[in-house]
Design an enzyme around this catalytic site. Structure first.
Site, PDB file in Angstrom:
ATOM      1  N   PRO A 212      89.017  46.542 134.315  1.00  0.00           N
ATOM      2  CG  PRO A 212      86.929  46.582 135.383  1.00  0.00           C
ATOM      3  CD  PRO A 212      88.414  46.680 135.657  1.00  0.00           C
TER       4      PRO A 212
ATOM      5  CB  ALA B 193      81.840  45.782 133.140  1.00  0.00           C
ATOM      6  CG  ASN B 194      85.559  42.756 129.193  1.00  0.00           C
ATOM      7  OD1 ASN B 194      84.478  42.935 128.646  1.00  0.00           O
ATOM      8  ND2 ASN B 194      86.638  42.395 128.546  1.00  0.00           N
ATOM      9  NE  ARG B 195      82.897  36.858 135.388  1.00  0.00           N
ATOM     10  CZ  ARG B 195      81.848  37.035 136.172  1.00  0.00           C
ATOM     11  NH1 ARG B 195      81.967  37.611 137.345  1.00  0.00           N
ATOM     12  NH2 ARG B 195      80.649  36.673 135.780  1.00  0.00           N
ATOM     13  CB  SER B 196      89.294  42.822 134.639  1.00  0.00           C
ATOM     14  OG  SER B 196      90.595  43.239 134.990  1.00  0.00           O
TER      15      SER B 196
END
Ligand code: CTP
Ligand code: CA
Length: 222
Positions: A21, A33-36
């Protein structure tokens, strides 16, 4: 998954990979943030190194060990990731697996934001991050093969085809995240190219990585 008869089909090639992310600061203690998990991108880096490539892995904040033989550059934000990608060029192939945050906070605070003691909340003004993949694919130092990823929850292939053209990528690996993919160890992907769609069955992320690296080696050899 066999790699054909050449044990090092990417020998002499520079493979540039983004993974994980990005974290976009709100203030010194908060971010969006993004989920990654970064697992798929790290698996591709590992597979490319095993195939003999020189690999530069530009990693957002993840909790994963660096695969053997991979040069890793850690970044936090999308702007840092964009600069690191630029600094790693030229490359023979770029595989942009990172889940880049689409927006950042326009003016992040230097000091921790404090609750005001009443019911007011901080107004967060967002601004769009640069599209690293599109910038690379449309740029002057475009790698000969540019591969993007797209996580979709519906109309997976149709959205991926549109993204491939809009972003100027050669391939989009469309990731069906309608199930339990995020953070998991298996993945269901479709490799969308200008001419066709190669749909792989659900398989471990390491196997997805090896299939993709094999196809990349074939494409670079053409
Ligand atoms: N990407 C990128 N830089 C961004 C956003 C996305 O490099 N600022 C890359 C990702 O690494 C991925 C591809 O673009 O390879 C597709 O990302 P995705 O989020 O699916 O595309 P978006 O254009 O942001 O579309 P969406 O509105 O669906 O999020
Ligand atoms: Ca996005």
């Amino acid at each position: 998954v066999p790699l054909g008869d050449d044990p090092l089909p990417l020998f002499g090639k520079h493979v540039l990979i983004t993974a994980g992310p990005t974290h976009e600061p709100i203030d010194p203690v908060r971010y969006i943030a993004n989920r990654s998990s970064g697992k798929q991108g790290f698996a591709i880096a590992a597979a490319a190194a095993q195939a003999g490539a020189r690999v530069t892995l530009i990693a957002g904040p993840v909790h994963l060990p660096t695969p053997p033989g991979v040069e890793r550059i850690d970044v936090e934000s999308a702007l840092e990731m964009a600069a690191a990608v630029d600094g790693a060029l030229p490359a023979d192939v770029a595989v942009m697996v990172a889940a880049v945050a689409d927006w950042r906070v326009a003016r992040s605070a230097d000091q921790k934001l404090k609750k005001q003691g009443d019911d007011t909340v901080p107004p967060l003004e967002l601004t769009e991050n640069p599209d690293i993949l599109a910038g690379l694919a449309h740029g002057l130092r475009r790698p000969p093969l540019v591969v993007g990823f797209a996580a979709e929850t519906q109309d997976v292939i149709r959205y991926a085809q549109a993204k491939r053209i809009r972003k100027g990528a050669d391939w989009i690996v469309a990731n069906d995240v309608s199930g339990d993919v995020m953070g998991g160890d298996a993945n269901t992907v479709h490799i969308v190219t200008a001419d066709d769609v190669i749909s792989l069955p659900e398989m471990p992320k390491g196997d997805v990585a090896r299939v993709l690296v094999e196809r990349i080696a074939d494409a670079l050899a053409e």
